[in-house]
Design a protein around this motif. Structure first.
Motif, short mmCIF file in Angstrom:
data_model
loop_
_atom_site.label_atom_id
_atom_site.label_comp_id
_atom_site.label_asym_id
_atom_site.label_seq_id
_atom_site.Cartn_x
_atom_site.Cartn_y
_atom_site.Cartn_z
N MET A 2 0.64 -1.29 0.07
CA MET A 2 0.08 -0.05 0.08
C MET A 2 0.92 1.16 0.16
N THR A 3 0.40 2.08 -0.80
CA THR A 3 1.51 3.45 -0.88
C THR A 3 1.00 4.17 0.59
N ILE A 4 2.08 5.28 0.69
CA ILE A 4 1.59 6.00 1.94
C ILE A 4 0.37 6.88 1.79
N LYS A 5 0.21 7.38 0.67
CA LYS A 5 -0.92 8.06 0.40
C LYS A 5 -2.32 7.46 0.53
N GLU A 6 -2.02 6.38 0.27
CA GLU A 6 -3.39 5.33 0.44
C GLU A 6 -3.51 5.16 2.02
N ALA A 7 -2.62 4.92 2.53
CA ALA A 7 -2.64 4.62 4.07
C ALA A 7 -3.26 6.00 4.81
N LEU A 8 -2.55 7.03 4.37
CA LEU A 8 -3.09 8.25 5.25
C LEU A 8 -4.24 8.71 4.83
N ALA A 9 -4.85 8.19 3.80
CA ALA A 9 -6.26 8.48 2.97
C ALA A 9 -7.37 7.80 4.01
N SER A 10 -6.72 6.73 4.74
CA SER A 10 -7.76 5.76 5.59
C SER A 10 -8.24 6.43 6.71
N ASN A 11 -9.65 6.30 6.88
CA ASN A 11 -10.25 6.96 7.86
C ASN A 11 -10.41 5.63 9.18
N ASN A 12 -10.10 4.51 8.95
CA ASN A 12 -10.05 3.66 9.92
C ASN A 12 -8.82 2.75 9.85
N PRO A 13 -8.84 2.06 11.25
CA PRO A 13 -7.46 1.35 11.71
C PRO A 13 -7.49 0.24 10.55
N ILE A 14 -6.28 -0.31 10.20
CA ILE A 14 -6.18 -1.37 9.26
C ILE A 14 -5.31 -2.35 10.02
N ASP A 15 -5.66 -3.70 9.82
CA ASP A 15 -5.21 -4.72 10.80
C ASP A 15 -3.84 -5.23 10.14
N ASP A 16 -3.74 -5.31 8.84
CA ASP A 16 -2.42 -5.89 8.26
C ASP A 16 -2.03 -4.89 7.14
N SER A 51 -2.96 11.69 12.65
CA SER A 51 -4.12 11.02 13.26
C SER A 51 -4.14 9.52 13.23
N PHE A 52 -3.33 9.05 12.23
CA PHE A 52 -3.00 7.56 12.18
C PHE A 52 -1.60 7.13 12.06
N GLU A 53 -1.10 6.11 12.77
CA GLU A 53 0.55 5.97 12.45
C GLU A 53 0.36 4.40 12.33
N ILE A 54 1.63 4.08 12.03
CA ILE A 54 1.66 2.50 11.98
C ILE A 54 2.45 1.72 13.08
N LYS A 55 1.80 1.09 13.69
CA LYS A 55 2.62 0.06 14.76
C LYS A 55 3.22 -0.99 14.10
N ALA A 56 4.34 -1.13 14.02
CA ALA A 56 5.19 -2.17 13.27
C ALA A 56 5.20 -3.35 13.75
N LEU A 57 5.08 -4.45 13.32
CA LEU A 57 5.17 -5.74 13.74
C LEU A 57 6.24 -6.45 13.18
N GLU A 58 6.98 -6.06 12.15
CA GLU A 58 8.02 -6.42 11.41
C GLU A 58 8.91 -5.21 10.86
N ILE A 59 10.09 -5.24 10.66
CA ILE A 59 10.75 -4.35 9.90
C ILE A 59 12.02 -4.91 9.51
N GLU A 60 12.17 -4.40 7.95
CA GLU A 60 13.29 -4.92 7.27
C GLU A 60 14.12 -3.78 6.69
N VAL A 61 15.33 -3.43 6.91
CA VAL A 61 16.04 -2.45 6.23
C VAL A 61 16.52 -3.04 4.99
N THR A 62 15.89 -2.49 3.93
CA THR A 62 16.32 -3.03 2.53
C THR A 62 17.47 -2.40 2.06
N GLY A 63 17.82 -1.25 2.45
CA GLY A 63 19.12 -0.79 1.86
C GLY A 63 19.79 0.25 2.73
N THR A 64 20.71 0.53 3.16
CA THR A 64 21.11 1.44 4.38
C THR A 64 21.67 2.59 3.40
#
Length: 450
Positions: free
Chosen positions: A1-15, A83-96
């Motif tokens: 999902m793009t950040i634009k789409e995520a920020l446009a959400s008015n509801n929590p998203i589980d995954d 108003s919304f933020e991401i609670k990370a359950l897993e993180i991967e550094v793709t490129g330093t």
RNA sequence: UCCUGCGUAGCUCAGCGGUAGAGCGGGUGGCUGUUAACCACUAGGUCGUUGGUUCGAAUCCAACCGCAGGAGCCA
């Protein structure tokens, strides 16, 4: 999902999974905050990364500029500022990105960012510029397509070395030892196009309403904020259309493009209005709502003479308007866009239609505050005998341009068109003052990096 | 192409004849649901290049290179 789409959400998203580049990281004991941008919009999304989740041991590598992928939940933010933020359950550094990464959290000068043109799209300003550029290009096609104009691809390599205008770039496969032009790839001298107009006229004289939109090259040694050696130009051409209709279309197009940008690039324009040009939004609204001024060259000269202004170049009927004159008309006298028409024929090229007075050409320039000339156009000379006489007077080869005069020989019609500098339009819409900052990799005299 | 201005730390700039500075960024440590975070410590520079003036040049002069702004030309 793009950040634009995520920020446009008015509801929590589980995954949710997002990928992007780290703008900043703020560490606390036991967790970290990340601001992440993926270019889909101006805004960053904030993510909170607790110690102990899979991948959290690499959090120290998630420095400014590094790329990461996060999986987690979109949740309501207890903090201020989002108003919304991401609670990370897993993180991967793709490129330093190590500490030589040149972009900082703080603002940079546009001059500095120009030197790192490969990284500047990651800055707020240039992200906004290039999103707006994309939308503006789309809006141009939409404007013409809605009107039934046919998009024509005119050649980029051309043997037409004329129009009287512009130094051209040679296109050649000859090496230094070969001098006979007959040995060259096309058997004669060829150049990069300075305008698709002459070629697109042939299509207007068949498909009626047409337009080109493509790259254009000028080898002029000009060093200004509004010239580039490679730029994009839009050139509509309409059969059965006089100068009046030409000006109508030009003005309608400018207003359409501004309205479209105001509607679809609101977030980006807000940044321009805040950091680039404080008066931008007010000006765009007034230009898109008000009728443009329209005056003849002769009237313009009268206004300038009566203005009482001390110009470095005194104005006289018969000479071209200087930048200072154009600026006075559009920025001080009318304070709005101005279309100046019917210029002396002596200062205009051979293909423009001679008016009945015998002294002026059916030419027009559309001037806007801050930039000056944004459009140049004319009604074309459709009378064969007059065109031939013009070609003689301007030393244009009748043989080389027989295909052009053929249009007047076989079923000639009145027709008109204009050229709009795409980057100049983008400068006007964004308020960005330098053409080098609205082109991804600008080409200017002495500079063709990247 | 012409005119003008500017090249000092990664970035923005101060210093303008007498031992190279600040803020930000980087590194280390601390601390806090943080927001261009905060606090402490720390590393980092042939002062664009070459030549000249001077006891002494980042500082004055000249040329060159680079960048920027204005003009011309245009979109």
């Amino acid at each position: 999902m793009t950040i634009k789409e995520a920020l446009a959400s008015n509801n929590p998203i589980d995954d949710i999974t997002i990928s992007g580049w780290v703008r900043t990281r703020r560490d606390s004991k036991g967790f970290s905050f990340l601001s992440i941008n993926d270019g889909s919009c101006l805004a960053n999304i904030q993510a909170i990364v607790d110690d102990g989740i899979p991948g959290s041991e690499s959090i120290s590598m998630a420095t400014t500029g590094s790329s990461i992928k996060l999986t987690g939940q979109l949740v309501e933010s207890p903090g201020k500022g989002q108003s919304f933020e991401i609670k990370a359950l897993e993180i991967e550094v793709t490129g330093t990105a190590d500490d030589t990464y040149p972009l900082q959290k703080k603002g940079h000068s546009q001059e500095f960012l120009r030197e790192i043109a490969h990284l500047r799209p990651r800055s707020n300003l240039f992200g906004c510029v290039f999103r707006t550029r994309s939308r503006l290009a789309y809006a141009i096609h939409q404007f013409f397509q809605e009107k039934g104009f046919v998009y024509v691809h005119t050649p980029i390599i051309t043997a037409s070395d004329c129009e009287g205008a512009g130094e051209m770039f040679r296109v050649t496969t000859l090496d230094g030892n070969q001098t006979d032009k007959k040995d060259d790839f096309f058997g004669k001298p060829t150049y990069l196009t300075v305008s698709g107009q002459l070629e697109v006229e042939t299509f207007a004289c068949a498909l009626s309403n047409v337009y080109t939109f493509g790259p254009t090259f000028r080898a002029e040694n000009s060093n200004t904020t509004r010239h580039a050696s490679e730029f994009w130009m839009i050139e509509p051409e309409m059969a059965h259309c006089d100068l009046e209709g030409d000006m109508d279309l030009a003005e309608e197009m400018i207003q359409y493009l501004i309205k479209d940008t105001l509607q679809h690039c609101a977030e980006d324009l807000e940044l321009f209005g805040k950091f680039v040009d404080k008066g931008l939004l007010e000006r765009l609204h007034s230009v898109s709502d008000q009728a443009f001024q329209r005056i003849s060259y002769t009237e313009a000269v009268k206004i300038l003479k009566k203005s009482g202004m001390e110009f470095e170049y005194p104005i006289e009927w018969g000479i071209n308007l200087q930048t200072e004159h154009e600026r006075f008309l559009t920025e001080e006298y009318f304070k709005s866009p101005v279309t100046v028409h019917d210029y002396p024929k002596s200062i205009k090229p051979f293909y423009m239609r001679i008016n009945d007075d015998g002294k002026t050409s059916a030419a027009m320039d559309l001037l806007v505050p801050g930039i000056g000339e944004i459009i140049g156009g004319s009604q074309r000379e459709e009378r064969l005998d007059v065109l031939m006489k013009n070609m003689e007077e301007n030393n244009i080869s009748k043989k080389d341009y027989s295909w052009y005069s053929d249009l007047r020989r076989y079923g000639t019609v009145p027709h008109s068109g204009f050229g709009l500098g795409f980057e100049r339009m983008l400068m006007f819409v964004t308020g960005v003052a330098n053409i080098r900052d609205v082109i991804p990799f600008p080409r200017t005299p002495g500079s063709a990096d990247f």
